[in-house]
Design an enzyme around this catalytic site. Sequence first.
Site, PDB file in Angstrom:
ATOM      1  N   GLU A 132      52.228   6.769 -50.736  1.00 21.96           N
ATOM      2  CA  GLU A 132      52.501   6.528 -49.325  1.00 21.96           C
ATOM      3  C   GLU A 132      53.546   7.513 -48.798  1.00 21.96           C
ATOM      4  OE1 GLU A 132      54.292   2.746 -48.459  1.00 21.96           O
ATOM      5  OE2 GLU A 132      53.458   2.679 -46.450  1.00 21.96           O
TER       6      GLU A 132
ATOM      7  N   GLY B   5      53.253  20.794 -33.055  1.00 23.91           N
ATOM      8  CA  GLY B   5      53.459  20.114 -34.325  1.00 23.91           C
ATOM      9  C   GLY B   5      53.043  20.941 -35.527  1.00 23.91           C
TER      10      GLY B   5
ATOM     11  N   HIS C   8      92.239  38.437 -29.845  1.00 21.32           N
ATOM     12  CA  HIS C   8      93.684  38.315 -30.072  1.00 21.32           C
ATOM     13  C   HIS C   8      94.122  36.854 -30.144  1.00 21.32           C
ATOM     14  CE1 HIS C   8      93.312  41.973 -27.427  1.00 21.32           C
ATOM     15  NE2 HIS C   8      92.574  41.120 -26.756  1.00 21.32           N
TER      16      HIS C   8
ATOM     17  N   GLN D 186      50.723  30.369 -32.683  1.00 24.41           N
ATOM     18  CA  GLN D 186      50.602  28.999 -32.167  1.00 24.41           C
ATOM     19  C   GLN D 186      51.139  29.041 -30.738  1.00 24.41           C
ATOM     20  OE1 GLN D 186      53.338  26.033 -33.539  1.00 24.41           O
ATOM     21  NE2 GLN D 186      51.871  24.360 -33.336  1.00 24.41           N
TER      22      GLN D 186
ATOM     23  N   GLY E 151      60.990  12.033 -44.216  1.00 24.82           N
ATOM     24  CA  GLY E 151      59.708  11.446 -44.608  1.00 24.82           C
ATOM     25  C   GLY E 151      59.822  10.979 -46.054  1.00 24.82           C
TER      26      GLY E 151
HETATM   27  P1  TTP Z   1      60.842  21.105 -36.770  1.00 25.82           P
HETATM   28  O1  TTP Z   1      62.193  21.444 -37.299  1.00 25.82           O
HETATM   29  O2  TTP Z   1      60.408  19.711 -36.827  1.00 25.82           O
HETATM   30  O3  TTP Z   1      60.676  21.607 -35.286  1.00 25.82           O
HETATM   31  P2  TTP Z   1      61.342  22.838 -34.569  1.00 25.82           P
HETATM   32  O4  TTP Z   1      61.521  23.994 -35.486  1.00 25.82           O
HETATM   33  O5  TTP Z   1      60.554  23.086 -33.337  1.00 25.82           O
HETATM   34  O6  TTP Z   1      62.804  22.337 -34.210  1.00 25.82           O
HETATM   35  P3  TTP Z   1      63.276  21.251 -33.125  1.00 25.82           P
HETATM   36  O7  TTP Z   1      62.786  19.932 -33.593  1.00 25.82           O
HETATM   37  O8  TTP Z   1      64.747  21.390 -33.196  1.00 25.82           O
HETATM   38  O9  TTP Z   1      62.745  21.684 -31.781  1.00 25.82           O
HETATM   39  O10 TTP Z   1      59.743  21.987 -37.513  1.00 25.82           O
HETATM   40  C1  TTP Z   1      59.616  22.081 -38.895  1.00 25.82           C
HETATM   41  C2  TTP Z   1      59.011  23.428 -39.208  1.00 25.82           C
HETATM   42  O11 TTP Z   1      57.738  23.564 -38.610  1.00 25.82           O
HETATM   43  C3  TTP Z   1      59.835  24.566 -38.705  1.00 25.82           C
HETATM   44  O12 TTP Z   1      59.796  25.574 -39.680  1.00 25.82           O
HETATM   45  C4  TTP Z   1      59.120  25.011 -37.450  1.00 25.82           C
HETATM   46  C5  TTP Z   1      57.694  24.656 -37.716  1.00 25.82           C
HETATM   47  N1  TTP Z   1      56.956  24.254 -36.524  1.00 25.82           N
HETATM   48  C6  TTP Z   1      55.915  25.053 -36.060  1.00 25.82           C
HETATM   49  O13 TTP Z   1      55.649  26.118 -36.609  1.00 25.82           O
HETATM   50  N2  TTP Z   1      55.215  24.641 -34.958  1.00 25.82           N
HETATM   51  C7  TTP Z   1      55.487  23.469 -34.309  1.00 25.82           C
HETATM   52  O14 TTP Z   1      54.799  23.147 -33.329  1.00 25.82           O
HETATM   53  C8  TTP Z   1      56.573  22.663 -34.796  1.00 25.82           C
HETATM   54  C9  TTP Z   1      56.945  21.388 -34.101  1.00 25.82           C
HETATM   55  C10 TTP Z   1      57.268  23.100 -35.902  1.00 25.82           C
END
Ligand code: TTP
Length: 440
Positions: free
Chosen positions: A147, A83, A355, A78, A135
Amino acid sequence: MQVVILAAGRGTRMGPLTESMPKPLLPVADRPLVAHVADAAVAAGADELVLTVGYGGDQIREYFGTAYGGVPVRYAEQTEQRGTADALAAAADHLDDDFAVLNGDSIYEASDLAGLFESVPQVGAVRVDNPSSYGVLATDDDGVVTEVREKPENPESNLVNAGAYTFPKDAIELLDVPESERGEYELTDVLERLIDRDALGTVVFETWLDVGRPWELLAANERRLPGGPAATTTTDGGAVMGEDWDASTVDNADAESAPDRDPHAADGVLANHLTVPADTQIHPDATIRGDVVIEAGVSVGPGVVIEGPTLLRAGSSVGPNAYIRGATLLGEDAHVGHAVEIKNSVLMAGATVGHLSYVGDSILARDVNLGAGTNVANLRHDDEPVALTVKGDRVSTGRRKFGTVLGPDVATGIQTGINPGVTLSAGTRTEPGENVTRDR
Ligand code: TTP
């Protein structure tokens, strides 16, 4: 089942700890955080791991290689951290059938994941005291999700999303969600789409720990260090070195003065439940109680007292006359010297407290070096929970006792004092005699 582990995130909320290391590789007991996720997934029946990597991805690839725990490992890149839905989309080409998705920064139990993997689609859920921070899942009488609401002010239930899912293969078509309010493409929005289409079941997990902020890294270590509630190495009881000890672990010069006792009380298990490889040096005047695991090449000097749960990783050294207590991890080649007390802390590889120092409820990243007489305060005079700066905001750790978070290569001058909840970024230097009351 193929299991996607999302491990591409920047881990900003970990502050200086992720300045040179991705969050999934932060140490939890004897392995990186994400290895605990992978272990639980494999134990629960994963037959392939697909790791989405991004920030610090090379380090993660190096750790796992092409196979882990007997199952193949594939990688998806990625490039921008946009996200969790975007991270899953990056892995889409690797997915052949129904699949599971796990966060790479959580502590899951294999038994919970086994329940998750039984059926598709499902979401792992946990009951928490503070649902507004997560969530929140609303469900009908059959446990089908009706929901999902992100961080609602007035949560409808205390059941929250644990970042663990199973999806049908065609859920990939639902990933092109719009950007969320915080500017990310999020899996919770994918869930919203899925529940309009399918019956999304819930599996209530016994335990789950989201490891996003520094004090949660301490909590993860408290859980997984030997003797913790969900330790991978579980021992019980304790005894004092010198009463029940293993003479083979003591160098010859010291062995003569050691008491003549059988170290193997029953079935070859050391009476004090101490796991000690042969090439360690443990002085007979050291006292070791509780659940302690000592790896190869460790040295424990005279006058040292260790009260587990403690893990001393390969090449670390303690003493003389040091005191280690609480759930404490000393990383590879870390050093704790004369008249130092370490309580409930994580010292990463190469960290040195040489120390006359006190370190309580703190995290020291790689190669931190504390000058003589450096003392960390971990309790406020008003007894309020200690707060920490997380992405620019002061956030309560919920802990009455919390010390400091020091980034890689921080070095303090002699007699530095550090206030509770102070964070120092990578490479910070303090002057001798300074009292550090603010983040740097
Ligand atoms: P988050 O904990 O929401 O994001 P983060 O790991 O980047 O941490 P921070 O918010 O402190 O910057 O992510 C949840 C999970 O998703 C975590 O395992 C990382 C993963 N993740 C991705 O792989 N890609 C992404 O773009 C994001 C945002 C998260």
